[in-house]
Design a protein around this motif. Structure first.
Motif, PDB file in Angstrom:
ATOM      1  N   ASP A   1      42.558  27.198  63.940  1.00 58.35           N
ATOM      2  CA  ASP A   1      41.990  26.527  63.144  1.00 58.35           C
ATOM      3  C   ASP A   1      40.649  27.330  62.664  1.00 58.35           C
TER       4      ASP A   1
ATOM      5  N   GLU B   1      50.935  22.772  55.538  1.00 59.65           N
ATOM      6  CA  GLU B   1      50.034  22.015  56.537  1.00 59.65           C
ATOM      7  C   GLU B   1      50.704  22.075  58.026  1.00 59.65           C
ATOM      8  N   ALA B   2      52.116  21.789  57.916  1.00 60.39           N
ATOM      9  CA  ALA B   2      52.655  21.909  58.971  1.00 60.39           C
ATOM     10  C   ALA B   2      52.883  23.052  59.957  1.00 60.39           C
ATOM     11  N   GLU B   3      53.099  24.131  59.159  1.00 58.19           N
ATOM     12  CA  GLU B   3      53.036  25.400  59.726  1.00 58.19           C
ATOM     13  C   GLU B   3      51.692  25.879  60.411  1.00 58.19           C
ATOM     14  N   LYS B   4      50.780  25.194  60.055  1.00 54.88           N
ATOM     15  CA  LYS B   4      49.372  25.454  60.728  1.00 54.88           C
ATOM     16  C   LYS B   4      49.271  24.958  62.112  1.00 54.88           C
ATOM     17  N   ILE B   5      50.121  24.048  62.509  1.00 46.89           N
ATOM     18  CA  ILE B   5      50.198  23.140  63.723  1.00 46.89           C
ATOM     19  C   ILE B   5      50.965  23.781  64.771  1.00 46.89           C
ATOM     20  N   GLY B   6      50.386  24.342  65.854  1.00 47.41           N
ATOM     21  CA  GLY B   6      51.052  25.081  66.915  1.00 47.41           C
ATOM     22  C   GLY B   6      52.059  24.084  67.524  1.00 47.41           C
ATOM     23  N   VAL B   7      53.050  24.570  67.994  1.00 52.00           N
ATOM     24  CA  VAL B   7      53.976  23.615  68.810  1.00 52.00           C
ATOM     25  C   VAL B   7      53.962  24.068  70.169  1.00 52.00           C
TER      26      VAL B   7
ATOM     27  N   SER C   1      45.188  22.304  72.869  1.00 44.04           N
ATOM     28  CA  SER C   1      44.344  21.873  71.847  1.00 44.04           C
ATOM     29  C   SER C   1      43.194  23.150  71.813  1.00 44.04           C
TER      30      SER C   1
ATOM     31  N   TRP D   1      51.632  30.879  62.994  1.00 39.86           N
ATOM     32  CA  TRP D   1      51.918  30.993  64.391  1.00 39.86           C
ATOM     33  C   TRP D   1      53.374  31.756  64.557  1.00 39.86           C
TER      34      TRP D   1
ATOM     35  N   GLN E   1      44.968  25.579  69.426  1.00 40.53           N
ATOM     36  CA  GLN E   1      44.846  25.069  68.010  1.00 40.53           C
ATOM     37  C   GLN E   1      43.508  25.114  67.472  1.00 40.53           C
ATOM     38  N   SER E   2      42.463  24.969  68.077  1.00 37.58           N
ATOM     39  CA  SER E   2      41.139  24.858  67.554  1.00 37.58           C
ATOM     40  C   SER E   2      40.755  26.552  67.237  1.00 37.58           C
TER      41      SER E   2
END
Length: 187
Positions: free
Chosen positions: A127, A110-116, A120, A137, A123-124
């Motif tokens: 997703d 799940e953490a790897e799916k969040i772009g740093v 937004s 990413w 990210q949308s």
């Protein structure tokens, strides 16, 4: 001992061993529930019983917290052993470790799916793409199917790499997702 009122139940608990840890009771509540359970704990100041339903060894058991005021009727069935005796508790450490490892893997995924450092909007889009295609990413670049790259501003024109058919598929999905998200490119 059997009693028919909540006040009497609370008084009996305070003045006797009816709610002693380990004893088995048959209980009828003011809500109409009827069940048998073993007393795990009784907190006199709050008048709350912790009851364990189910007595078969090794089976799953339910814990129920019940304010003694809600006991309409109870009957003492028998004394039992302390349900919290550590020498008789069985904990499957292998199963606990497996659950922990599974939870850690899921959290990492799940953490790897969040772009740093991405917007937004990015990210949308990520997703949305992840619902239909395998994505990850690479800093601020969305990598689709390990070959197609989508760079900022994440429009069909910013798609590169991969086979022509994969490239076209990503462009098509990206275009449809941008329409669905009603995101306009920022330049």
């Amino acid at each position: 001992m059997a009693t028919d009122s909540a006040a009497a139940a609370a008084a009996a608990a305070a003045n006797s061993d009816d709610f002693a840890i380990g004893c088995f009771l048959s209980i009828q509540t003011t809500f109409g529930d009827e069940f048998e359970a073993q007393v795990v704990a009784f907190d006199a100041p709050s008048n709350i019983l912790v009851l364990q339903e189910g007595s078969k060894a090794g089976s799953r058991r339910n814990l129920r917290l019940l304010k003694a005021d809600y006991i309409k009727h109870f009957t003492f069935l028998r004394h039992g052993e302390d349900p919290l005796d550590p020498s008789k508790c069985y904990i499957d450490l292998g199963a606990l470790r497996a659950r922990e490892q599974s939870a850690l893997r899921q959290a990492e995924a799940e953490a790897e799916k969040i772009g740093v450092g991405v917007t937004s909007e990015a990210q949308s889009i990520f997703d949305a793409l992840s619902k239909t295609l395998p994505v990850r990413w690479d800093k601020s670049i969305i990598v689709v199917m390990n070959e197609v790259r989508v760079c900022s501003p994440y429009v069909p024109e910013s798609v590169s790499g991969g086979t022509p058919s994969a490239n076209e598929r990503v462009k098509k999905v990206l275009e449809l997702e941008r329409k669905r998200l009603q995101v306009r490119p920022t330049q």
